[in-house]
Design a protein around this motif. Structure first.
Motif, PDB file in Angstrom:
ATOM      1  N   TYR A 152      -4.493   7.506 -11.978  1.00 52.54           N
ATOM      2  CA  TYR A 152      -3.991   7.241 -10.624  1.00 52.54           C
ATOM      3  C   TYR A 152      -2.567   6.685 -10.688  1.00 52.54           C
ATOM      4  CZ  TYR A 152      -4.065   5.612  -5.737  1.00 52.54           C
ATOM      5  OH  TYR A 152      -3.797   5.409  -4.405  1.00 52.54           O
ATOM      6  N   THR A 153      -2.363   5.734 -11.596  1.00 49.25           N
ATOM      7  CA  THR A 153      -1.047   5.081 -11.689  1.00 49.25           C
ATOM      8  C   THR A 153       0.014   6.063 -12.172  1.00 49.25           C
ATOM      9  OG1 THR A 153      -2.125   2.976 -12.084  1.00 49.25           O
ATOM     10  CG2 THR A 153       0.181   3.135 -12.752  1.00 49.25           C
ATOM     11  N   ARG A 154      -0.354   6.884 -13.131  1.00 46.69           N
ATOM     12  CA  ARG A 154       0.624   7.884 -13.609  1.00 46.69           C
ATOM     13  C   ARG A 154       1.030   8.819 -12.475  1.00 46.69           C
ATOM     14  NH1 ARG A 154      -1.196  10.040 -19.559  1.00 46.69           N
ATOM     15  NH2 ARG A 154      -0.553   8.213 -20.719  1.00 46.69           N
ATOM     16  N   GLN A 156       0.781   8.153  -9.169  1.00 44.47           N
ATOM     17  CA  GLN A 156       1.444   7.418  -8.084  1.00 44.47           C
ATOM     18  C   GLN A 156       2.886   7.050  -8.424  1.00 44.47           C
ATOM     19  OE1 GLN A 156       0.808   6.633  -5.005  1.00 44.47           O
ATOM     20  NE2 GLN A 156       2.226   4.961  -4.598  1.00 44.47           N
ATOM     21  N   TRP A 157       3.098   6.637  -9.668  1.00 41.29           N
ATOM     22  CA  TRP A 157       4.413   6.085 -10.025  1.00 41.29           C
ATOM     23  C   TRP A 157       5.232   6.993 -10.942  1.00 41.29           C
ATOM     24  CZ3 TRP A 157       5.755   1.835  -7.325  1.00 41.29           C
ATOM     25  CH2 TRP A 157       4.710   1.100  -6.731  1.00 41.29           C
ATOM     26  N   GLY A 158       4.583   8.034 -11.498  1.00 36.90           N
ATOM     27  CA  GLY A 158       5.266   8.849 -12.503  1.00 36.90           C
ATOM     28  C   GLY A 158       5.520   8.049 -13.763  1.00 36.90           C
ATOM     29  N   SER A 170      -2.464  -5.622 -10.408  1.00 36.89           N
ATOM     30  CA  SER A 170      -3.068  -6.904  -9.994  1.00 36.89           C
ATOM     31  C   SER A 170      -3.408  -6.910  -8.510  1.00 36.89           C
ATOM     32  CB  SER A 170      -2.111  -8.069 -10.246  1.00 36.89           C
ATOM     33  OG  SER A 170      -1.810  -8.163 -11.592  1.00 36.89           O
ATOM     34  N   ARG A 171      -2.846  -5.971  -7.766  1.00 36.64           N
ATOM     35  CA  ARG A 171      -3.175  -5.896  -6.338  1.00 36.64           C
ATOM     36  C   ARG A 171      -4.648  -5.564  -6.126  1.00 36.64           C
ATOM     37  NH1 ARG A 171       1.040  -4.548  -2.670  1.00 36.64           N
ATOM     38  NH2 ARG A 171      -0.299  -3.018  -1.647  1.00 36.64           N
ATOM     39  N   VAL A 172      -5.265  -4.913  -7.133  1.00 35.35           N
ATOM     40  CA  VAL A 172      -6.665  -4.484  -6.988  1.00 35.35           C
ATOM     41  C   VAL A 172      -7.539  -5.403  -7.841  1.00 35.35           C
ATOM     42  CG1 VAL A 172      -8.237  -2.521  -7.181  1.00 35.35           C
ATOM     43  CG2 VAL A 172      -5.806  -2.120  -6.751  1.00 35.35           C
ATOM     44  N   ARG A 181     -15.284  -4.600  -0.076  1.00 30.95           N
ATOM     45  CA  ARG A 181     -14.089  -4.547   0.773  1.00 30.95           C
ATOM     46  C   ARG A 181     -12.843  -4.412  -0.102  1.00 30.95           C
ATOM     47  NH1 ARG A 181     -14.102  -9.911   3.645  1.00 30.95           N
ATOM     48  NH2 ARG A 181     -14.432 -10.453   1.469  1.00 30.95           N
ATOM     49  N   TYR A 182     -11.876  -3.635   0.356  1.00 32.44           N
ATOM     50  CA  TYR A 182     -10.672  -3.437  -0.458  1.00 32.44           C
ATOM     51  C   TYR A 182      -9.838  -4.713  -0.510  1.00 32.44           C
ATOM     52  CZ  TYR A 182      -7.274  -0.535  -2.872  1.00 32.44           C
ATOM     53  OH  TYR A 182      -6.469   0.022  -3.833  1.00 32.44           O
ATOM     54  N   PHE A 183      -9.808  -5.431   0.604  1.00 32.91           N
ATOM     55  CA  PHE A 183      -9.028  -6.676   0.673  1.00 32.91           C
ATOM     56  C   PHE A 183      -9.952  -7.866   0.873  1.00 32.91           C
ATOM     57  CE2 PHE A 183      -6.513  -3.307   2.865  1.00 32.91           C
ATOM     58  CZ  PHE A 183      -5.566  -3.112   1.869  1.00 32.91           C
ATOM     59  N   TYR A 307       9.875   4.782  -0.389  1.00 28.40           N
ATOM     60  CA  TYR A 307       8.714   4.031   0.135  1.00 28.40           C
ATOM     61  C   TYR A 307       8.358   2.820  -0.706  1.00 28.40           C
ATOM     62  CZ  TYR A 307       7.962   7.945   3.267  1.00 28.40           C
ATOM     63  OH  TYR A 307       8.126   8.885   4.237  1.00 28.40           O
ATOM     64  N   TYR A 308       8.404   2.990  -2.018  1.00 28.16           N
ATOM     65  CA  TYR A 308       7.975   1.894  -2.903  1.00 28.16           C
ATOM     66  C   TYR A 308       9.104   1.487  -3.841  1.00 28.16           C
ATOM     67  CZ  TYR A 308       3.076   3.245  -1.922  1.00 28.16           C
ATOM     68  OH  TYR A 308       1.882   3.535  -1.338  1.00 28.16           O
ATOM     69  N   PRO A 309       9.508   0.205  -3.843  1.00 23.71           N
ATOM     70  CA  PRO A 309      10.316  -0.273  -4.967  1.00 23.71           C
ATOM     71  C   PRO A 309       9.447  -0.173  -6.219  1.00 23.71           C
ATOM     72  CG  PRO A 309       9.737  -2.089  -3.485  1.00 23.71           C
ATOM     73  CD  PRO A 309       9.134  -0.856  -2.909  1.00 23.71           C
ATOM     74  N   ARG A 342      11.166  -5.490  -2.781  1.00 18.79           N
ATOM     75  CA  ARG A 342       9.893  -6.138  -3.124  1.00 18.79           C
ATOM     76  C   ARG A 342       8.730  -5.303  -2.606  1.00 18.79           C
ATOM     77  NH1 ARG A 342      13.183 -10.597  -2.451  1.00 18.79           N
ATOM     78  NH2 ARG A 342      13.197 -11.920  -4.292  1.00 18.79           N
ATOM     79  N   TYR A 343       7.729  -5.128  -3.454  1.00 14.29           N
ATOM     80  CA  TYR A 343       6.523  -4.361  -3.116  1.00 14.29           C
ATOM     81  C   TYR A 343       5.653  -5.255  -2.224  1.00 14.29           C
ATOM     82  CZ  TYR A 343       2.365  -1.443  -4.261  1.00 14.29           C
ATOM     83  OH  TYR A 343       1.260  -0.642  -4.234  1.00 14.29           O
ATOM     84  N   TYR A 344       6.100  -5.418  -0.963  1.00 13.33           N
ATOM     85  CA  TYR A 344       5.446  -6.334  -0.039  1.00 13.33           C
ATOM     86  C   TYR A 344       4.600  -5.582   0.980  1.00 13.33           C
ATOM     87  CZ  TYR A 344       7.770 -10.840  -1.016  1.00 13.33           C
ATOM     88  OH  TYR A 344       8.184 -12.029  -1.558  1.00 13.33           O
TER      89      TYR A 344
HETATM   90  N1  UDP Z   1      -4.595   1.764  -8.509  1.00 16.86           N
HETATM   91  C1  UDP Z   1      -5.229   2.623  -9.379  1.00 16.86           C
HETATM   92  N2  UDP Z   1      -6.391   3.218  -8.984  1.00 16.86           N
HETATM   93  C2  UDP Z   1      -6.933   3.015  -7.763  1.00 16.86           C
HETATM   94  C3  UDP Z   1      -6.279   2.149  -6.876  1.00 16.86           C
HETATM   95  C4  UDP Z   1      -5.092   1.544  -7.273  1.00 16.86           C
HETATM   96  O1  UDP Z   1      -4.747   2.856 -10.486  1.00 16.86           O
HETATM   97  O2  UDP Z   1      -7.989   3.603  -7.465  1.00 16.86           O
HETATM   98  C5  UDP Z   1      -3.335   1.116  -8.957  1.00 16.86           C
HETATM   99  C6  UDP Z   1      -2.126   2.039  -8.740  1.00 16.86           C
HETATM  100  O3  UDP Z   1      -1.167   1.758  -9.726  1.00 16.86           O
HETATM  101  C7  UDP Z   1      -1.657   1.604  -7.372  1.00 16.86           C
HETATM  102  C8  UDP Z   1      -1.837   0.092  -7.480  1.00 16.86           C
HETATM  103  O4  UDP Z   1      -3.071  -0.055  -8.199  1.00 16.86           O
HETATM  104  O5  UDP Z   1      -0.323   1.970  -7.144  1.00 16.86           O
HETATM  105  C9  UDP Z   1      -1.915  -0.654  -6.171  1.00 16.86           C
HETATM  106  O6  UDP Z   1      -2.906  -0.058  -5.338  1.00 16.86           O
HETATM  107  P1  UDP Z   1      -2.833  -0.164  -3.753  1.00 16.86           P
HETATM  108  O7  UDP Z   1      -4.050   0.491  -3.203  1.00 16.86           O
HETATM  109  O8  UDP Z   1      -2.570  -1.564  -3.384  1.00 16.86           O
HETATM  110  O9  UDP Z   1      -1.541   0.734  -3.444  1.00 16.86           O
HETATM  111  P2  UDP Z   1      -0.762   1.045  -2.067  1.00 16.86           P
HETATM  112  O10 UDP Z   1      -1.774   1.037  -0.944  1.00 16.86           O
HETATM  113  O11 UDP Z   1       0.289  -0.003  -1.936  1.00 16.86           O
HETATM  114  O12 UDP Z   1      -0.186   2.401  -2.313  1.00 16.86           O
END
Ligand code: UDP
Ligand code: FAD
Length: 370
Positions: A152-154, A156-158, A170-172, A181-183, A307-309, A342-344
């Motif tokens: 997913y990260t690869r 999303q962010w390349g 760390s957001r997750v 719940r996600y949050f 969209y994302y820093p 900032r990724y806010y």
């Molecule tokens: N992430 C992941 N797998 C998931 C969900 C999130 O690898 O199923 C990682 C991924 O790097 C993502 C980051 O956690 O960019 C933050 O996730 P979030 O859902 O907060 O992203 P946003 O909604 O800001 O795009």
């Protein structure tokens, strides 16, 4: 003569426009290069009358009563707690990873306590947690990291998670209970009539003049103004003089289906398959009743609107150069996700805008009548 030219009508610009007009009685020109206000939180009705989010799913969540109360002046709310599933090994399981995720994925029947031991057996020792890979492998181990996070990260962010700051994954959180719940925040709501309605109410004021489809370049030398609040990309403001700051973009594919529902929750993530990262079905978020349903597929991309820093050390260093320049630029205030790199989340941007307003009040005497 405007007291303020505010560049960008997203949360940062609109919250400040309202404060300056209402509390200081100052005259504001609020501009946006897009054909609408509300920035990335903009929502609108599609051809079928379904409320969609043009720039991907926006769910409001915060632990700050002050921020929640502030926005409550401009909207009623719909109670909504966000739930997300990830499609992994052909199954749809809860993300954040919790007790049900592991039990379902591995056909187990662990208790919360047993899951703690299960994670501990798999977690890898990392001497100092620095990267987004470190965060996950030190909590749940490499196998779950690879299933849920690496791909997913690869996409999303390349970038590989090992190249990204720890703050990203760390957001997750990871949970050992059944909370899906996600949050975890105290306040989780959607604006009852949508974000755009909330913004319209926020900026409706005789002292605020809104101009959309207007770029800063079009007006900066034409419209007389005393000060600027700039919420666009900070590198663009300074003509990229230290080089381009990397921002990640997305391409949104919006589709409407001729059926009532498509998926069981608002968002399904795809860490292992497809070129898109996630699919959103808006009716879960909005509570709208409709015979059809609207979805958005998100395709990450290097090109396109910022969209994302991208949180990694060398980008932060480059940002710091721009920030130093910003601090010595008189009468311009840099606020928001793009201008402060900032990724806010939305609530953090509202908090940043309110803090900026307090600083403005401390440093500038009110001057509406001059
Ligand atoms: N992430 C992941 N797998 C998931 C969900 C999130 O690898 O199923 C990682 C991924 O790097 C993502 C980051 O956690 O960019 C933050 O996730 P979030 O859902 O907060 O992203 P946003 O909604 O800001 O795009
Ligand atoms: P923006 O909303 O980006 O507004 C800046 C505005 O400035 C833009 O409208 C732009 O057109 C304008 N602009 C820039 N340069 C110029 C110029 N030169 N002239 C004129 N106008 C200009 N946050 C959450 O809390 N919950 C979520 O669920 C959530 N989901 C998200 C999903 C996605 C796909 C994305 C990308 C973000 C998400 N966010 C979420 C984050 C949220 O979008 C931001 O925190 C918030 O919108 C930032 O507000 P802002 O005012 O700083 O920036």
């Amino acid at each position: 003569m405007y007291d303020w030219l505010i560049v960008g009508a997203g949360f940062a610009g609109s919250v400040l426009a309202e404060r300056l007009a209402n509390e200081r009685n100052e005259r504001v020109l609020l501009i946006d290069r897009r054909p609408h206000i509300a920035g990335n939180a903009y929502d609108c009705y599609d051809d079928e009358g379904l409320l969609i989010h043009q720039y991907g799913p926006h769910i409001f969540h915060t632990n700050s009563k002050q921020i929640f109360d502030h926005l409550s002046r401009f909207t009623e709310w719909r109670f909504y707690e966000h739930r997300v599933l990830a499609e992994v090994d052909g199954m749809q399981v809860p993300i954040p990873i919790n007790l049900d995720t592991v039990n379902k994925l591995y056909g187990l029947n662990l208790t919360s306590e047993q899951l703690q031991d299960w994670f501990a057996e798999r977690a890898e020792k990392v001497s100092e947690i620095k990267t987004s890979e470190d965060v996950v492998i030190s909590t749940v181990g490499r196998e779950l990291y690879e299933k849920f996070f690496r791909g997913y990260t690869r996409k999303q962010w390349g970038l590989d998670p090992s190249e990204l700051d720890k703050s990203v994954t760390s957001r997750v959180p990871t949970r050992t209970n059944r909370d899906d719940r996600y949050f975890g925040d105290e306040f989780q709501f959607m604006p009852k009539h949508g974000y755009t309605r909330m913004f319209e109410k926020m900026v409706r004021h005789p002292n605020i003049h809104v101009m959309t489809q207007t770029d800063y370049e079009d007006v900066r030398h034409v419209v007389p103004h005393r000060r600027v609040i700039y919420t666009g990309p900070i590198d663009e403001y300074f003509d990229f003089r230290f080089g381009k700051l990397p921002y990640r973009s997305l391409r949104f594919e919006h589709v409407t289906l001729d059926k009532t529902w498509h998926q069981s929750v608002a968002v399904v993530n795809y860490p292992q398959t497809n070129d898109y990262t996630r699919v959103t079905e808006y009716k879960h978020l909005t509570g709208q009743e409709h015979q059809k349903t609207a979805l958005t597929y998100e395709y990450p991309s290097a090109e396109g609107d910022p969209y994302y820093p991208i949180p990694k050390p060398e980008n932060q260093e480059l940002f710091k150069k721009y920030e130093r320049l910003a601090l010595t630029t008189p009468d311009v205030w840099f606020v928001g996700r793009l201008a402060t790199y900032r990724y806010y989340n939305m609530d953090q941007i509202v908090g940043q805008a309110l803090a900026t307003f307090r600083r403005i009040n401390e440093s500038l005497p009110a001057q509406a009548d001059t």
